[in-house]
Design an enzyme around this catalytic site. Sequence first.
Site, PDB file in Angstrom:
ATOM      1  N   PHE A  11      35.793 -84.799  35.115  1.00  0.00           N
ATOM      2  CA  PHE A  11      35.124 -83.862  35.984  1.00  0.00           C
ATOM      3  C   PHE A  11      35.631 -82.527  35.661  1.00  0.00           C
ATOM      4  O   PHE A  11      34.995 -81.444  35.377  1.00  0.00           O
ATOM      5  CB  PHE A  11      35.112 -84.228  37.540  1.00  0.00           C
ATOM      6  CG  PHE A  11      34.899 -83.069  38.715  1.00  0.00           C
ATOM      7  CD1 PHE A  11      33.997 -82.058  38.339  1.00  0.00           C
ATOM      8  CD2 PHE A  11      35.854 -82.803  39.683  1.00  0.00           C
ATOM      9  CE1 PHE A  11      33.706 -81.087  39.361  1.00  0.00           C
ATOM     10  CE2 PHE A  11      35.590 -81.844  40.438  1.00  0.00           C
ATOM     11  CZ  PHE A  11      34.755 -80.902  40.300  1.00  0.00           C
ATOM     12  N   ASP A  31      41.127 -88.811  26.189  1.00  0.00           N
ATOM     13  CA  ASP A  31      40.568 -89.701  27.466  1.00  0.00           C
ATOM     14  C   ASP A  31      40.246 -91.136  27.154  1.00  0.00           C
ATOM     15  O   ASP A  31      39.990 -91.182  26.133  1.00  0.00           O
ATOM     16  CB  ASP A  31      39.299 -89.053  28.116  1.00  0.00           C
ATOM     17  CG  ASP A  31      39.147 -89.189  29.451  1.00  0.00           C
ATOM     18  OD1 ASP A  31      38.965 -88.154  30.259  1.00  0.00           O
ATOM     19  OD2 ASP A  31      38.836 -90.554  29.845  1.00  0.00           O
ATOM     20  N   ASP A  32      40.702 -91.942  27.981  1.00  0.00           N
ATOM     21  CA  ASP A  32      40.274 -93.480  27.570  1.00  0.00           C
ATOM     22  C   ASP A  32      38.964 -93.808  28.309  1.00  0.00           C
ATOM     23  O   ASP A  32      38.410 -94.769  28.084  1.00  0.00           O
ATOM     24  CB  ASP A  32      41.427 -94.373  28.341  1.00  0.00           C
ATOM     25  CG  ASP A  32      41.440 -94.312  29.820  1.00  0.00           C
ATOM     26  OD1 ASP A  32      40.986 -93.472  30.420  1.00  0.00           O
ATOM     27  OD2 ASP A  32      42.115 -95.057  30.531  1.00  0.00           O
ATOM     28  N   GLY A  36      36.040 -91.197  33.290  1.00  0.00           N
ATOM     29  CA  GLY A  36      35.344 -90.176  32.714  1.00  0.00           C
ATOM     30  C   GLY A  36      33.965 -90.437  31.786  1.00  0.00           C
ATOM     31  O   GLY A  36      34.109 -91.951  31.636  1.00  0.00           O
ATOM     32  N   LEU A  77      45.621 -83.490  32.908  1.00  0.00           N
ATOM     33  CA  LEU A  77      44.641 -83.724  33.912  1.00  0.00           C
ATOM     34  C   LEU A  77      44.311 -85.424  33.962  1.00  0.00           C
ATOM     35  O   LEU A  77      43.900 -85.816  35.090  1.00  0.00           O
ATOM     36  CB  LEU A  77      43.451 -83.081  33.654  1.00  0.00           C
ATOM     37  CG  LEU A  77      43.432 -81.550  33.939  1.00  0.00           C
ATOM     38  CD1 LEU A  77      43.492 -81.022  32.571  1.00  0.00           C
ATOM     39  CD2 LEU A  77      42.398 -81.123  34.643  1.00  0.00           C
ATOM     40  N   GLN A  80      44.796 -91.295  37.574  1.00  0.00           N
ATOM     41  CA  GLN A  80      44.267 -92.357  38.540  1.00  0.00           C
ATOM     42  C   GLN A  80      44.121 -91.341  39.978  1.00  0.00           C
ATOM     43  O   GLN A  80      45.242 -90.902  40.450  1.00  0.00           O
ATOM     44  CB  GLN A  80      45.154 -93.443  38.978  1.00  0.00           C
ATOM     45  CG  GLN A  80      44.601 -94.585  39.832  1.00  0.00           C
ATOM     46  CD  GLN A  80      44.237 -93.895  41.219  1.00  0.00           C
ATOM     47  OE1 GLN A  80      42.987 -93.967  41.535  1.00  0.00           O
ATOM     48  NE2 GLN A  80      45.220 -93.574  41.897  1.00  0.00           N
ATOM     49  N   ILE A  81      42.861 -91.165  40.372  1.00  0.00           N
ATOM     50  CA  ILE A  81      42.872 -89.949  41.314  1.00  0.00           C
ATOM     51  C   ILE A  81      42.490 -90.503  42.816  1.00  0.00           C
ATOM     52  O   ILE A  81      42.309 -89.613  43.632  1.00  0.00           O
ATOM     53  CB  ILE A  81      41.515 -88.955  40.971  1.00  0.00           C
ATOM     54  CG1 ILE A  81      40.234 -89.424  41.055  1.00  0.00           C
ATOM     55  CG2 ILE A  81      41.935 -88.316  39.523  1.00  0.00           C
ATOM     56  CD1 ILE A  81      39.185 -88.694  41.146  1.00  0.00           C
ATOM     57  N   SER A 121      48.448 -82.274  43.478  1.00  0.00           N
ATOM     58  CA  SER A 121      47.435 -82.165  44.400  1.00  0.00           C
ATOM     59  C   SER A 121      48.175 -81.736  45.807  1.00  0.00           C
ATOM     60  O   SER A 121      49.408 -82.078  45.923  1.00  0.00           O
ATOM     61  CB  SER A 121      46.973 -83.620  44.793  1.00  0.00           C
ATOM     62  OG  SER A 121      46.440 -83.757  45.784  1.00  0.00           O
ATOM     63  N   TYR A 145      49.790 -92.363  45.674  1.00  0.00           N
ATOM     64  CA  TYR A 145      49.057 -91.104  44.626  1.00  0.00           C
ATOM     65  C   TYR A 145      49.781 -90.024  44.951  1.00  0.00           C
ATOM     66  O   TYR A 145      50.172 -89.105  43.859  1.00  0.00           O
ATOM     67  CB  TYR A 145      47.653 -90.888  45.190  1.00  0.00           C
ATOM     68  CG  TYR A 145      46.999 -89.787  44.560  1.00  0.00           C
ATOM     69  CD1 TYR A 145      46.472 -90.049  42.984  1.00  0.00           C
ATOM     70  CD2 TYR A 145      46.737 -88.630  45.391  1.00  0.00           C
ATOM     71  CE1 TYR A 145      46.008 -88.694  42.623  1.00  0.00           C
ATOM     72  CE2 TYR A 145      46.074 -87.459  44.511  1.00  0.00           C
ATOM     73  CZ  TYR A 145      45.763 -87.508  43.428  1.00  0.00           C
ATOM     74  OH  TYR A 145      45.176 -86.370  42.838  1.00  0.00           O
TER      75      TYR A 145
HETATM   76  N1  LIG Z   1      39.115 -83.534  42.012  1.00  0.00           N
HETATM   77  C1  LIG Z   1      39.746 -82.918  42.699  1.00  0.00           C
HETATM   78  O1  LIG Z   1      39.378 -82.757  43.803  1.00  0.00           O
HETATM   79  C2  LIG Z   1      41.356 -83.033  42.556  1.00  0.00           C
HETATM   80  C3  LIG Z   1      42.246 -82.453  43.614  1.00  0.00           C
HETATM   81  C4  LIG Z   1      43.908 -82.656  43.374  1.00  0.00           C
HETATM   82  C5  LIG Z   1      44.059 -82.908  42.011  1.00  0.00           C
HETATM   83  N2  LIG Z   1      43.023 -83.389  41.105  1.00  0.00           N
HETATM   84  C6  LIG Z   1      43.752 -83.787  39.904  1.00  0.00           C
HETATM   85  O2  LIG Z   1      42.950 -83.204  38.818  1.00  0.00           O
HETATM   86  C7  LIG Z   1      42.898 -84.279  37.615  1.00  0.00           C
HETATM   87  C8  LIG Z   1      41.496 -84.470  37.196  1.00  0.00           C
HETATM   88  O3  LIG Z   1      40.973 -85.071  38.290  1.00  0.00           O
HETATM   89  P1  LIG Z   1      39.145 -85.216  38.388  1.00  0.00           P
HETATM   90  O4  LIG Z   1      38.673 -84.870  39.577  1.00  0.00           O
HETATM   91  O5  LIG Z   1      38.465 -84.365  37.122  1.00  0.00           O
HETATM   92  O6  LIG Z   1      39.054 -86.760  37.966  1.00  0.00           O
HETATM   93  P2  LIG Z   1      38.255 -87.696  36.980  1.00  0.00           P
HETATM   94  O7  LIG Z   1      38.432 -89.172  37.386  1.00  0.00           O
HETATM   95  O8  LIG Z   1      36.884 -87.025  36.796  1.00  0.00           O
HETATM   96  O9  LIG Z   1      39.142 -87.285  35.590  1.00  0.00           O
HETATM   97  C9  LIG Z   1      40.237 -88.107  35.169  1.00  0.00           C
HETATM   98  C10 LIG Z   1      39.979 -88.401  33.790  1.00  0.00           C
HETATM   99  O10 LIG Z   1      41.086 -88.942  33.138  1.00  0.00           O
HETATM  100  C11 LIG Z   1      40.747 -90.022  32.481  1.00  0.00           C
HETATM  101  N3  LIG Z   1      41.927 -91.234  32.533  1.00  0.00           N
HETATM  102  C12 LIG Z   1      42.210 -91.777  33.787  1.00  0.00           C
HETATM  103  N4  LIG Z   1      43.284 -92.559  33.039  1.00  0.00           N
HETATM  104  C13 LIG Z   1      43.628 -92.142  31.809  1.00  0.00           C
HETATM  105  C14 LIG Z   1      44.465 -92.769  30.913  1.00  0.00           C
HETATM  106  N5  LIG Z   1      45.345 -93.751  31.199  1.00  0.00           N
HETATM  107  N6  LIG Z   1      44.513 -92.271  29.615  1.00  0.00           N
HETATM  108  C15 LIG Z   1      43.498 -91.434  29.247  1.00  0.00           C
HETATM  109  N7  LIG Z   1      42.743 -90.873  30.025  1.00  0.00           N
HETATM  110  C16 LIG Z   1      42.647 -91.326  31.412  1.00  0.00           C
HETATM  111  C17 LIG Z   1      39.688 -90.495  32.997  1.00  0.00           C
HETATM  112  O11 LIG Z   1      38.849 -91.224  32.045  1.00  0.00           O
HETATM  113  C18 LIG Z   1      38.940 -89.160  33.562  1.00  0.00           C
HETATM  114  O12 LIG Z   1      38.062 -88.754  32.484  1.00  0.00           O
HETATM  115  C19 LIG Z   1      43.793 -85.390  38.284  1.00  0.00           C
HETATM  116  O13 LIG Z   1      45.000 -85.333  37.740  1.00  0.00           O
HETATM  117  C20 LIG Z   1      43.523 -85.195  39.563  1.00  0.00           C
HETATM  118  O14 LIG Z   1      44.737 -86.049  40.224  1.00  0.00           O
HETATM  119  C21 LIG Z   1      41.641 -83.322  41.341  1.00  0.00           C
END
Ligand SMILES: NC(=O)c1ccc[n+]([C@@H]2O[C@H](COP(=O)([O-])OP(=O)(O)OC[C@H]3O[C@@H](n4cnc5c(N)ncnc54)[C@H](O)[C@@H]3O)[C@@H](O)[C@H]2O)c1
Length: 310
Positions: A11, A31-32, A36, A77, A80-81, A121, A145
């Site tokens: 995202f 990205d894996d 995503g 970024l 695991q979220i 976060s 987390y």
């Molecule tokens: N969305 C929020 O409100 C929010 C708030 C605070 C922090 N964050 C942080 O922002 C970052 C992005 O979050 P998001 O909301 O876009 O989530 P998301 O799940 O859409 O994005 C995370 C991406 O990381 C990839 N991924 C996961 N494990 C992986 C690995 N081992 N190797 C390669 N790729 C991997 C996933 O395929 C995914 O595309 C994260 O670090 C999350 O902790 C998000």
Amino acid sequence: MRVLVTGAAGFIGSALADRLLDDGHEVLGVDDLSTGSLANLREAGSRPAFSFTRLDIRDPALTGVADDFGPDVVCHLAAQISVRESVADPVRDARLNVEGTVAVLEAARLSGARKVVHTSSVAVYGRPSELPVGADSPFEPRSPYAASKLSGEVYLRTYQALYGLDSTTLVLANVYGPRQSPNGEAGVVAIFTDSLLKGAPTVVYGDGSQTRDYVHVTDVVDAFARACGNAGTGGRFNIGTGRQTTDRELHTLVASAVGAPDDPGFAAARLGDLPAMAVDPAPALDGLGWEPRTGLVDGLKATVEWARSS
Ligand SMILES: NC(=O)c1ccc[n+]([C@@H]2O[C@H](COP(=O)([O-])OP(=O)(O)OC[C@H]3O[C@@H](n4cnc5c(N)ncnc54)[C@H](O)[C@@H]3O)[C@@H](O)[C@H]2O)c1
């Protein structure tokens, strides 16, 4: 500038890739595709300055991939979220978020990157005694987390001390906007939007008074873009609006943007849900020249429009 973005198919990562390409940078997305999707990279993928490698960040091949690209900056970024999944399987969470972050830092330093921009976060603050949370609020990680995100911040300091690798940590509040998945436990804007567009029931947990600080993804990637330069080096910045919105208010706003009835069901509060959150964005204005620009009503309107057309 050459920027390696981990989690680029997610995202926020995909929005960041688009923004960096718009700014004229070369971007390598890694990205894996565990959560995503390549669909998120359709725009980025059509541009010659973008390349993509499907890889788990813990795969030893990451070092070679980074070395071949030669990034100036690494934006990390990938993660695991899910708070709930981290509670259910803390070992898996640590493998992805702690081991994964160390692997990214190693790849960054071995490839000669100048700087890492790390994603943390507001979960690291637990139940803050004062809101909005200021720059030096105490840490109180209440989930694996939160602990894993905080550990990433500590590793950044270690890499600065050991190798002089510069970094900035962006501590994100509740991010919302186009491409957020409605399938997880987080992303309540995406969940309400998806259900209300389908005419499906919506659920508010607890009495609806729980608050969150909603920040639009366009503003969030602006903070990353600024941190990719020299701004904010060595700092950590809370990225949010300072405004609290209750779950009940949010439902009303999303229902109004969708044009659906504002009639959620209520269920018992979920164990571990935090009662209130908002962060003070003022230090980010000083350190990054960043401030949130998208109001919640406009941001929700744009999010609903995107969901309708996707
Ligand atoms: N969305 C929020 O409100 C929010 C708030 C605070 C922090 N964050 C942080 O922002 C970052 C992005 O979050 P998001 O909301 O876009 O989530 P998301 O799940 O859409 O994005 C995370 C991406 O990381 C990839 N991924 C996961 N494990 C992986 C690995 N081992 N190797 C390669 N790729 C991997 C996933 O395929 C995914 O595309 C994260 O670090 C999350 O902790 C998000």
